[in-house]
Design a protein around this motif. Structure first.
Motif, PDB file in Angstrom:
ATOM      1  N   THR A 122     -14.722  26.979 107.731  1.00 53.76           N
ATOM      2  CA  THR A 122     -14.111  28.223 107.211  1.00 53.76           C
ATOM      3  C   THR A 122     -14.720  28.409 106.042  1.00 53.76           C
ATOM      4  N   ARG A 123     -15.581  29.220 105.970  1.00 57.88           N
ATOM      5  CA  ARG A 123     -16.589  29.383 104.436  1.00 57.88           C
ATOM      6  C   ARG A 123     -15.990  30.793 103.561  1.00 57.88           C
ATOM      7  N   PHE A 124     -15.558  30.354 102.377  1.00 52.65           N
ATOM      8  CA  PHE A 124     -14.841  31.556 101.657  1.00 52.65           C
ATOM      9  C   PHE A 124     -15.737  32.125 100.764  1.00 52.65           C
ATOM     10  N   THR A 125     -16.969  31.516 100.569  1.00 53.73           N
ATOM     11  CA  THR A 125     -17.922  32.066  99.986  1.00 53.73           C
ATOM     12  C   THR A 125     -19.502  31.841 100.610  1.00 53.73           C
ATOM     13  N   ASP A 126     -20.346  32.711 100.265  1.00 54.66           N
ATOM     14  CA  ASP A 126     -21.683  32.495 100.860  1.00 54.66           C
ATOM     15  C   ASP A 126     -22.489  31.350 100.325  1.00 54.66           C
TER      16      ASP A 126
END
Length: 271
Positions: free
Chosen positions: A177-181
């Motif tokens: 789960t990536r909250f930023t690129d």
């Protein structure tokens, strides 16, 4: 999607308890098991009221080099008008229990378990527990590394439940789960959530420049750290220094999930 998030409760073991535990401090890695997070190892934080914190990573030769990580517990009515006292420091807040009111650039946000906020360097923000129960959250801090011609990233608020995990190539047993690129060069760190289904694995010994802080939110696994196999479960914390070989097998019966810090996207400073 329903997730669970381990939250320490403190307390103190009885006098009949054995001293033996799973705490490990080595050159390549550190393991802080959940049984270490007791009342007598908490700290009070300047500028906060009705608050205590477990400091689980800080820049020292035997710990982190790029960041600090705290588990912060705020009682009802507590909080801080200016939590971050250092200029140029960015942060991430991730809530595991209770309700946390974050006022960010004048806008009020109520973060419940799974709530996530990226706090840009220089941002104007405050924290308060306006509920009737204890609130607990992880607070990860890093001195932001500015780049010429690249603006610092903006603050934002989201939730674990609202971000779709991205499977690793060729498997549905391992996702992030990536909250930023990760390709956004403005970001010099990421705080993500990694999820393994029971039996899923990191199938090779990752050996890389990024250092990691891993707090196990849910489930259990056996981790390969340098040349050791280490069992971990919800509530345990692992600090992996740069180039520590690392791999894992996830146990069952539930998913194995952890909050993961890593530094990224910067050249190595030599002068």
């Amino acid at each position: 999607m329903t997730y669970t998030y381990y939250t320490p409760a403190g307390g103190l073991p009885p006098q009949t308890a054995l001293l033996t535990d799973r705490a490990i401090v080595k050159l390549a890695y550190t393991v802080i098991p959940k049984g270490v997070l007791r009342d007598i190892v908490t700290s009070t934080l300047p500028g906060f009221t009705n608050t205590r914190a477990w400091i689980i990573a800080r820049p020292t030769p035997s710990s982190a080099t790029t960041f600090s990580q705290l588990i912060v517990e705020i009682a009802p009515g507590g909080g801080a008008a200016k939590p971050e006292a250092e200029a140029g420091v960015e942060g991430v807040v991730f809530v595991t229990a209770g309700s946390l009111t974050l006022t960010l650039e004048g806008e009020r946000h109520v973060l419940e378990p799974g709530g996530y906020a990226f706090l840009a360097p220089g941002a104007d923000w405050s924290l308060a527990n306006e509920g009737e129960e204890l609130t607990s959250f992880h607070w990860i801090r890093k001195a932001y590394e500015y780049l010429d011609g690249v603006p610092a990233p903006a603050s934002f608020v989201t939730r674990d439940q609202d971000v779709e995990p991205v499977p690793m190539v060729g498997t549905d047993a391992w996702a992030t789960t990536r909250f930023t690129d990760s390709s956004d060069i403005a970001h010099d760190m990421q705080v993500n959530i990694v999820t393994f289904k029971p039996g899923g694995s990191i199938p090779f010994a990752e050996t890389h420049v990024m250092e990691h802080g891993l707090f196990v939110l849910q489930g259990k696994a056996v981790y390969r750290l340098n040349d050791d196999w280490v069992e971990v479960e919800a509530g345990d914390y692992m600090l992996l220094r740069a180039f520590c070989p690392q791999a894992c097998y996830a146990g069952g019966p539930e998913d194995f999930r952890y909050l993961l810090y890593k530094d990224m996207n910067r050249q190595i400073a030599l002068t």
